[in-house]
Design an enzyme around this catalytic site. Structure first.
Site, PDB file in Angstrom:
ATOM      1  N   ASP A 191     -10.415  -7.621 -12.004  1.00  0.00           N
ATOM      2  CA  ASP A 191      -9.043  -7.705 -11.272  1.00  0.00           C
ATOM      3  C   ASP A 191      -9.019  -9.075 -10.716  1.00  0.00           C
ATOM      4  OD1 ASP A 191     -11.176  -7.144  -9.668  1.00  0.00           O
ATOM      5  OD2 ASP A 191      -9.831  -5.849  -8.273  1.00  0.00           O
ATOM      6  N   ARG A 193     -12.946 -11.500  -3.804  1.00  0.00           N
ATOM      7  CA  ARG A 193     -13.251 -10.494  -2.562  1.00  0.00           C
ATOM      8  C   ARG A 193     -14.120  -9.586  -3.128  1.00  0.00           C
ATOM      9  NH1 ARG A 193      -7.345  -8.266  -3.568  1.00  0.00           N
ATOM     10  NH2 ARG A 193      -7.509  -6.638  -5.049  1.00  0.00           N
ATOM     11  N   ASP A 194     -14.651  -8.600  -2.336  1.00  0.00           N
ATOM     12  CA  ASP A 194     -15.524  -7.639  -2.429  1.00  0.00           C
ATOM     13  C   ASP A 194     -15.092  -6.371  -3.703  1.00  0.00           C
ATOM     14  OD1 ASP A 194     -14.029  -6.552  -0.682  1.00  0.00           O
ATOM     15  OD2 ASP A 194     -15.472  -5.730   0.537  1.00  0.00           O
ATOM     16  N   GLU A 195     -14.591  -7.091  -4.703  1.00  0.00           N
ATOM     17  CA  GLU A 195     -14.144  -6.119  -5.870  1.00  0.00           C
ATOM     18  C   GLU A 195     -14.580  -6.617  -7.195  1.00  0.00           C
ATOM     19  OE1 GLU A 195     -10.370  -3.268  -6.241  1.00  0.00           O
ATOM     20  OE2 GLU A 195     -10.215  -4.740  -4.947  1.00  0.00           O
ATOM     21  N   ASP A 203      -5.369  -3.667 -15.055  1.00  0.00           N
ATOM     22  CA  ASP A 203      -5.154  -5.003 -15.174  1.00  0.00           C
ATOM     23  C   ASP A 203      -5.552  -5.385 -16.504  1.00  0.00           C
ATOM     24  OD1 ASP A 203      -5.989  -3.752 -12.688  1.00  0.00           O
ATOM     25  OD2 ASP A 203      -5.790  -6.004 -11.917  1.00  0.00           O
ATOM     26  N   TRP A 244      -3.498   3.114 -16.462  1.00  0.00           N
ATOM     27  CA  TRP A 244      -4.822   2.397 -16.186  1.00  0.00           C
ATOM     28  C   TRP A 244      -5.727   3.197 -17.345  1.00  0.00           C
ATOM     29  CZ3 TRP A 244      -1.510   1.295 -12.750  1.00  0.00           C
ATOM     30  CH2 TRP A 244      -2.006   0.320 -11.981  1.00  0.00           C
ATOM     31  N   GLU A 278      -1.756 -11.749  -6.888  1.00  0.00           N
ATOM     32  CA  GLU A 278      -1.907 -10.363  -6.969  1.00  0.00           C
ATOM     33  C   GLU A 278      -0.387  -9.891  -6.530  1.00  0.00           C
ATOM     34  OE1 GLU A 278      -4.564  -8.378  -4.346  1.00  0.00           O
ATOM     35  OE2 GLU A 278      -4.799  -6.710  -5.532  1.00  0.00           O
ATOM     36  N   HIS A 292      -5.288 -12.897  -9.706  1.00  0.00           N
ATOM     37  CA  HIS A 292      -4.982 -11.921 -10.164  1.00  0.00           C
ATOM     38  C   HIS A 292      -4.235 -12.036 -11.442  1.00  0.00           C
ATOM     39  CE1 HIS A 292      -6.501  -8.526  -7.628  1.00  0.00           C
ATOM     40  NE2 HIS A 292      -6.102  -7.458  -8.448  1.00  0.00           N
TER      41      HIS A 292
END
Ligand code: BGC
Length: 876
Positions: free
Chosen positions: A460, A464-466, A473, A526, A737, A758
């Protein structure tokens, strides 16, 4: 002259270590002619011998126009063996090509029993948690003339390998990220020239990575296991026919090294004073090193590398160094990028370089990193103090445009820094340029959004912490991605993980590989990635095998929905993300206001339709019939549920209208009304969109499919908020995003979820290739075996030119407009055909001077063979 070029085996040029037992060959025909079709091919495959005097397999002359994914049909191929192949063809003009250049493929380890090595770990079972990154090593002797040497290796965690102090291979973040417990990739390296006679040293640095580093929603450690480990087999073949195998086993030793911490989210801490010179040279005194531990791990989950690994793709010189109002020293790369910084530095022993990475500056022009949440993205380097030192990190990556230099001995200069960009090493296939510079920048941003988020899996966001494989996506962007780069193997690998992580009842986790909580699965839009991604990959590359492989997973997803849906038809239960980040959301909500029941049922219909089509392609006639029937029933139920008897779509949002139209859920008699209503909503919103993740990808297509191409252009070309180009006027170099990542008043959307890289809204790229330039494939002959060229100039653009490397070669569509006259140049690759449609073409232009120039008139569809063509025509 007819020639055969661009040979590929399973999408790769000369791959080593492939896992396919029936590899497929693809090639491109090269000829000066027009209308060239292949009429036959002949393939020869030779085992370990380039001369082809006694080929293992000779297909003979096969009458066929197949030049993509032609399957090997010779005797069974063996494990760890190199095969050479060459191809020749004839065409429909009675030309015969010479043999192509010889290419090869080499197989990997086919049978688990061939793995005699052990997983070895420098980490004790119950040690206290320690972030430092260990080194492991082993010495061995080479005696004799080496014919070939291969390393087969993988790890729990990430690894870098060294042989006699040289890095083995150039792949980063190996072994990549898969659903490790079920599928762990190993890599194959040719190390023949790296070995010396006598003593040799082999070693590895073992990072934490996705396997055991701090990763995922809560930054949990040890997601897959606690102990980093290496599995390695080095096979050395000597000229006398003998073979020596060096294994990872208890004879290896480990030590701590200079990397004190290296984590995907957080960056790296490196103390150069702790470097161990020569640790990877033969003869190094390792008496103080400790023996490694042997782990008894399952090896049946080992698979050969399936996609292109991550590699450094470019290196960027930063644009400038700025002093911010807050007094910070900040390097501006000029491009939001993903990778890391390489830097040089001179200073005293123990002095430090500390770099923090962020994507944007705040409204005051200061460094901003609050949108990274807990990801530290910090590199800390402690100098050894021995002249110029050069550094780049190892088991991490940063998403950034700006680098805050928190510490640096002396004054940092631009010449000390380089941005190192890496991503999955995919072949770039698309090019798009038009007369509007902002649109060109948008195209650039879409491409860079892809570069930053195709890091072994489709993520995605990269900062960041992802950084997770969000299925929504991925499906949203998959069609655009396939124009920009060859993503077939990339998706093949990821889809195998999707199948592996799919629940027994067919439910699909929100992210793949699945590391969320067990109940976090199966949102509409998704989970549909299970169907949409294989279908798109099939459409764009003609890869039937992939469709066959994924068919069970596709079907399981549709059956999952059926089991959840009311009467098996209306999906109105469970958790859904909805039209994520739609601008018609309630205050403080992430979800657009379009009814989730409508979205879910619309995607249910779409996935069922695609499943029925896939069944047809695979000649599964029962399933084709059953799912076509199911689809018809869903559509009828949808109409009853969401349309008023008079034909009004009862959910008054842009996204509801977009999805209903694009998935063909509207009765013919109501199409015009539904389209008109959508256009009215846009007009009422001053010709701006409100769509989120699910509506946006299809918005412009629905408009141009329904005679509103002008409105689609209007949306594309808007420069004020909210729009694609608004971001560009705010300096974006990747796709945001949120439509309002930076608001018109320069404030940020929020700190908790505001990525500036994103790719989801980059899905407009599909429309740019497919409608502005008009390049598309046909479903009947997918993979661009038959091409549709239907350019639709508009929006005041004076030219647009797109080209795209299909599996058959380059297709191009390039137009210029002067007043009412349009000039169009197209290229159709050999061994394909094309239908050219010129909407709005009114009349012939008589003064055609080129013999390649075609005459066209309104409504004409031209069926063309390969070659270059030039048209001139008048439109309104
Ligand atoms: C991700 C999205 C993802 C979403 C789920 C976010 O945190 O960044 O892109 O699809 O969660 O709605």
């Amino acid at each position: 002259m007819l020639k055969v070029g661009r040979l590929r085996c399973e999408y790769f040029k000369n791959p080593i270590g492939i896992g396919e037992k029936k590899p497929r060959f693809s090639w491109v025909l090269d000829s000066d002619g027009r209308g060239i079709m292949q009429s036959s091919y002949r393939i020869q495959v030779s085992k370990e011998d380039e001369s082809f005097t006694n080929p293992l397999w000779d297909s003979g002359k096969v009458k066929s126009d197949s030049s993509v994914h032609v399957e090997y049909e010779g005797p069974e191929v063996l494990s760890r063996t190199r095969y050479f192949y060459r191809i020749r063809v004839t065409d429909n003009m009675n030309n015969e090509s010479p043999w192509s250049k010889t290419n090869f493929f080499e197989t990997g380890i086919f049978d688990t029993r061939e793995w005699s090595a052990y997983f070895i770990s420098p980490e004790e079972e119950n040690r206290t948690e320690d972030y430092s990154i260990p080194l492991i090593r082993k010495e061995f002797c080479v005696n004799g003339e080496v014919l070939s040497a291969r390393v087969y290796a993988t790890s729990l965690g990430l690894y870098e390998l060294y042989l006699n102090d040289k890095r083995i291979g150039d792949a980063l973040l190996t072994p990549g990220w898969t659903s490790y417990n079920k599928r762990l990739q190993y890599q194959t390296y040719d190390v023949t020239t790296m070995l010396g006679n006598g003593s040799n040293a082999i070693g590895a640095v073992l990072g934490c990575g996705w396997y055991k580093g701090s990763f995922g929603p809560e930054g949990t450690r040890n997601t897959y296991g606690k102990r980093a480990a290496l599995l390695l087999q080095l096979h050395i073949k000597y000229s006398d026919g003998s073979e020596q195998i060096v294994l990872s086993d208890e004879s290896w030793k480990y030590s701590k090294g200079p990397i004190l911490m290296s984590e995907i989210y957080h960056g790296e801490t490196y103390d150069a004073r702790l470097e161990i010179p020569g640790w990877n040279m033969p003869g190094f005194a390792d008496a103080a090193w400790s023996p490694v531990y042997r782990l008894d791990m399952e090896k049946s989950n080992l698979v050969s590398q399936e996609n292109e690994p991550v590699r450094v793709r470019e290196v960027i010189k930063p644009l400038r160094i700025i002093k911010t109002p807050a007094g910070e020293t900040v390097i501006d790369i000029g491009q939001n990028m993903v990778g890391w910084m390489r830097f040089t530095v001179k200073g005293t022993r123990g002095s430090k370089v500390v770099l923090k990475h962020g994507e944007v500056l705040d409204a005051d022009g200061n460094f901003y990193d609050l949108n990274l949440r807990s990801a530290r993205q910090t590199i800390e380097y402690i100098l050894k103090g021995e002249g110029e030192e050069c550094f780049e990190p190892h088991f991490t990556f940063q998403g950034f445009r700006y680098v805050k230099v928190e510490e640096y001995p002396g004054e940092p200069g631009l010449e000390n820094f380089l941005g190192v960009v890496f991503h999955s090493d995919l072949e770039e296939t698309g090019q798009f340029l038009c007369s509007n510079e902002l649109v060109n920048q948008l195209q650039h941003n879409i491409l860079w959004g892809m570069k930053g988020n195709f890091i072994d899996i489709p993520t995605d966001c990269p900062q960041r912490d992802e950084r997770l494989g969000w299925t929504g996506d991925a499906q949203i962007f998959s069609r655009t991605a396939s124009y920009l780069m060859n993503v077939a193997s990339f998706f093949k690998k990821w889809l195998r993980d999707l199948s592996a992580d799919q629940y027994a009842d067919g439910g699909v986790p929100h992210v793949i590989p699945h590391i969320l909580k067990p109940f976090e699965h199966s949102s509409s839009g998704w989970g549909d990635a299970a169907v949409i991604c294989p279908w798109n990959t099939y459409l764009c590359y003609g890869d039937k095998r992939l469709l066959e492989e994924q068919f069970y997973s596709m079907k399981a997803w549709v059956e999952y929905i059926r089991s959840q849906a009311e009467s098996g038809l209306i999906w109105n239960s469970g958790f859904h993300f909805g039209d994520w980040l739609g601008l018609d959301a309630q205050e403080d909500s992430y979800t657009g206001s379009t009814s989730k029941d409508l979205i879910s049922t619309a995607f249910y219909a779409y996935s069922t339709k695609l499943l029925a089509k896939a069944a047809a392609v695979l000649h599964r006639s029962n399933e084709e019939r059953n799912y076509s029937e199911l689809y018809n029933n869903i559509v009828s139920a949808f109409r009853k549920e969401f349309f008023t008897p008079a034909g009004r779509l009862a959910v008054p949002t842009q996204t509801a209208h977009v999805l209903t139209l694009i998935f063909n859920l509207v009765e013919d008699k109501d199409i015009k009304r539904t389209v008109d209503t959508l256009v009215k909503y846009l007009e009422e919103n001053n010709w701006h969109l409100t769509t989120g993740f699910l509506g946006t990808p299809y918005l412009c297509r629905v408009l141009s499919d329904n005679n509103h191409t002008d409105t689609a252009y209007k949306l594309l070309l808007n420069t004020n908020y909210p729009s694609w180009l608004y971001q560009i006027t705010r300096g974006a170099t990747t796709i945001w995003e949120h439509w309002d990542g930076i608001k018109p008043d320069s404030s940020f959307w929020s700190t908790d979820m505001n990525s500036f890289n994103h790719y989801a809204y980059g899905s407009i790229g599909d429309w740019m290739y497919r409608v502005i330039s008009g390049i598309d494939t046909s479903e009947e002959k997918p993979g661009y075996k038959h091409i549709i060229i239907k350019p639709q100039p508009g929006g005041g653009l004076t030219f647009a030119s797109a080209s795209f490397d299909t599996m058959y070669g380059k297709v191009k569509s390039s137009w210029k407009k002067e007043g009412k006259i349009t000039r169009l140049e197209i290229t159709i690759p050999h061994n394909t055909t094309a239908t050219v449609i010129l909407p709005g073409a009114k009349s012939n232009i008589p003064d055609i001077d080129s013999d390649c120039c075609m005459q066209v008139s309104e409504g004409v569809k031209l069926e063309l063979g390969s070659g270059e063509y030039f048209f001139e025509y008048e439109t309104e």
